[in-house]
Design an enzyme around this catalytic site. Structure first.
Site, PDB file in Angstrom:
ATOM      1  N   HIS A  31       0.971  -1.254  -0.088  1.00 47.97           N
ATOM      2  CA  HIS A  31       0.070   0.081   0.149  1.00 47.97           C
ATOM      3  C   HIS A  31       0.772   1.238  -0.046  1.00 47.97           C
ATOM      4  O   HIS A  31       1.279   1.640   1.235  1.00 47.97           O
ATOM      5  CB  HIS A  31      -1.049  -0.027   1.187  1.00 47.97           C
ATOM      6  N   CYS A  32       0.884   1.976  -1.189  1.00 47.00           N
ATOM      7  CA  CYS A  32       1.861   2.996  -1.226  1.00 47.00           C
ATOM      8  C   CYS A  32       1.198   3.808  -2.425  1.00 47.00           C
ATOM      9  O   CYS A  32       0.343   3.278  -3.021  1.00 47.00           O
ATOM     10  CB  CYS A  32       3.135   2.873  -1.235  1.00 47.00           C
ATOM     11  N   TYR A 157     -12.111   1.285   0.986  1.00 46.31           N
ATOM     12  CA  TYR A 157     -11.521   2.098   2.191  1.00 46.31           C
ATOM     13  C   TYR A 157     -12.703   3.017   2.866  1.00 46.31           C
ATOM     14  O   TYR A 157     -13.479   3.570   2.311  1.00 46.31           O
ATOM     15  CB  TYR A 157     -10.728   3.295   1.739  1.00 46.31           C
ATOM     16  N   HIS A 181      -6.269  -0.770   5.878  1.00 42.45           N
ATOM     17  CA  HIS A 181      -5.910  -0.279   7.107  1.00 42.45           C
ATOM     18  C   HIS A 181      -7.251  -0.597   8.348  1.00 42.45           C
ATOM     19  O   HIS A 181      -7.693  -0.031   9.291  1.00 42.45           O
ATOM     20  CB  HIS A 181      -5.917   1.278   7.280  1.00 42.45           C
ATOM     21  N   ASP A 257       2.153   2.879   3.230  1.00 42.23           N
ATOM     22  CA  ASP A 257       1.303   4.102   2.912  1.00 42.23           C
ATOM     23  C   ASP A 257       2.101   5.318   2.494  1.00 42.23           C
ATOM     24  O   ASP A 257       1.507   6.558   2.564  1.00 42.23           O
ATOM     25  CB  ASP A 257       0.327   4.340   4.213  1.00 42.23           C
ATOM     26  N   ASN A 262      -2.447  13.429   4.448  1.00 39.08           N
ATOM     27  CA  ASN A 262      -3.050  13.850   5.163  1.00 39.08           C
ATOM     28  C   ASN A 262      -2.871  13.778   6.693  1.00 39.08           C
ATOM     29  O   ASN A 262      -3.800  13.926   7.468  1.00 39.08           O
ATOM     30  CB  ASN A 262      -4.604  13.361   5.103  1.00 39.08           C
TER      31      ASN A 262
HETATM   32  C1  0GY Z   1      -4.366   6.219   2.432  1.00 39.55           C
HETATM   33  C2  0GY Z   1      -5.121   7.142   3.466  1.00 39.55           C
HETATM   34  C3  0GY Z   1      -5.760   8.575   3.081  1.00 39.55           C
HETATM   35  C4  0GY Z   1      -5.791   9.081   1.652  1.00 39.55           C
HETATM   36  C5  0GY Z   1      -6.030   8.356   0.526  1.00 39.55           C
HETATM   37  O1  0GY Z   1      -6.327   8.361  -1.274  1.00 39.55           O
HETATM   38  C6  0GY Z   1      -6.062   9.118  -0.617  1.00 39.55           C
HETATM   39  O2  0GY Z   1      -6.033  10.196  -0.670  1.00 39.55           O
HETATM   40  O3  0GY Z   1      -5.815   6.956   0.670  1.00 39.55           O
HETATM   41  C7  0GY Z   1      -6.149   9.194   4.083  1.00 39.55           C
HETATM   42  O4  0GY Z   1      -6.294  10.504   4.120  1.00 39.55           O
HETATM   43  O5  0GY Z   1      -6.680   8.456   5.276  1.00 39.55           O
HETATM   44  O6  0GY Z   1      -4.467   5.204   2.618  1.00 39.55           O
HETATM   45  O7  0GY Z   1      -3.402   6.916   1.880  1.00 39.55           O
END
Ligand code: 0GY
Length: 304
Positions: A31-32, A157, A181, A257, A262
């Site tokens: 996950h990245c 998610y 997560h 990640d 954020n």
């Molecule tokens: C993550 C978590 C976040 C953001 C995103 O795609 C995204 O903008 O996944 C988050 O802000 O919780 O997994 O990178």
């Protein structure tokens, strides 16, 4: 195009430490993300945040520094459903990266085939309200039905409080389903309390559901290690992740990640994040499943 980062934005940690935990050969960072660079791959007009740049070359350098062999790059919401930056990264990864995209229902079959050839193996459905606008369930179900024959899976998610109302939709999905997560539990609640029990039940009753046991830095209330190094980093997340790893050892994945979109209060040193792994996968066998066998089975099945 020039972009101004969201006020208060924390950039990814430059110069991460070398992990003390030696990753097993074949380990996958599952996950990245890549962000832009914005000048080459503009951020989407509908985005909810504007990040710093985080390029494919910077991601691949981190991969090598930490000791991972491969990456799974997940489309970040700042790029909306324009997967160009992600596809460019996959095409330059020399087979060492797979991808998870964001799609709209107007995607053509030819585009799906092109994405598959580049290394895409999944589509992400995001239900975190601060990140995306609402997409109707029938559109998502239609997309799921179209990607299923390609052997792709759906990544979801969401936040733990929303699981009850999303349950019927999730359990109707026709593919493998990978949860980001651990469904974002509130780790200040008991690990055997009703909220996390529902998530465990979700995985127990649905053998097609997998979970990333990632993002302690995002879930933790206790926070990173104190400067004196006395406090175990993100210790409040350990029982949650460890429970999932030990209960479902063949359906868990782990990722950094990076570049950690954020985060508001601190930016983790990715080397120290890797050192968190042996606290949640405490035997060599669990570590091999989490880092090598499971991600390779899901993303590189021909090679396993
Ligand atoms: C993550 C978590 C976040 C953001 C995103 O795609 C995204 O903008 O996944 C988050 O802000 O919780 O997994 O990178």
């Amino acid at each position: 195009m020039e972009f101004n980062k969201t006020p208060g934005w924390l950039d990814w940690y430059a110069g991460p430490s070398k992990p003390r935990f030696k990753l097993p050969p074949g380990a996958v960072d599952a996950h990245c993300h890549v962000f832009g660079p914005g000048r080459e791959f503009p951020f989407a007009p509908e985005r909810k945040y504007t990040p710093c740049d985080a390029s494919k070359d910077q991601l691949f350098a981190l991969r090598d520094h930490l000791g991972f062999e491969k990456n799974v790059i997940v489309q970040a919401t700042c790029h909306g459903a324009d997967n160009s930056a992600l596809l460019d990264a996959l095409r330059h990864a020399k087979g060492k990266a797979r991808g998870v995209v964001t799609l709209k229902r107007d995607v053509s079959d030819a585009q799906l085939q092109e994405m598959h050839a580049a290394g895409v193996r999944g589509v992400r459905f995001n239900f975190v309200k601060r990140l995306v606008d609402f997409t109707p369930r029938d559109e998502l179900m239609e997309i799921a039905a179209r990607i299923a024959p390609l052997g792709w899976h759906v990544v979801i998610y969401f936040e733990a409080v929303d699981l009850p109302q999303l349950w019927d939709f999730f359990t109707a999905l026709p593919t493998t389903v990978v949860v980001d997560h651990m469904g974002r539990p509130d780790v200040s609640l008991p690990v055997d309390g009703p909220q996390f029990e529902l998530f465990v039940k979700f995985m127990r009753e649905h053998q097609n559901v997998w979970s990333k046991v990632s993002c302690p830095e995002r879930l933790s209330v206790a926070g990173p290690p104190a400067l004196n190094g006395q406090q175990q980093a993100y210790r409040d997340v350990v029982p949650f992740a460890r429970r999932i790893v030990e209960t479902f050892p063949d359906r868990v994945l782990w990722g950094t990640d990076w570049p950690h979109p954020n985060l508001k209060d601190h930016m983790p040193d990715d080397g120290l994040l890797v050192d968190f792994i042996p606290h949640i996968a405490v035997t060599a066998q669990l570590q091999r499943k989490l880092l090598v066998e499971n991600p390779n089975r899901l993303y590189w099945p021909q090679e396993t």
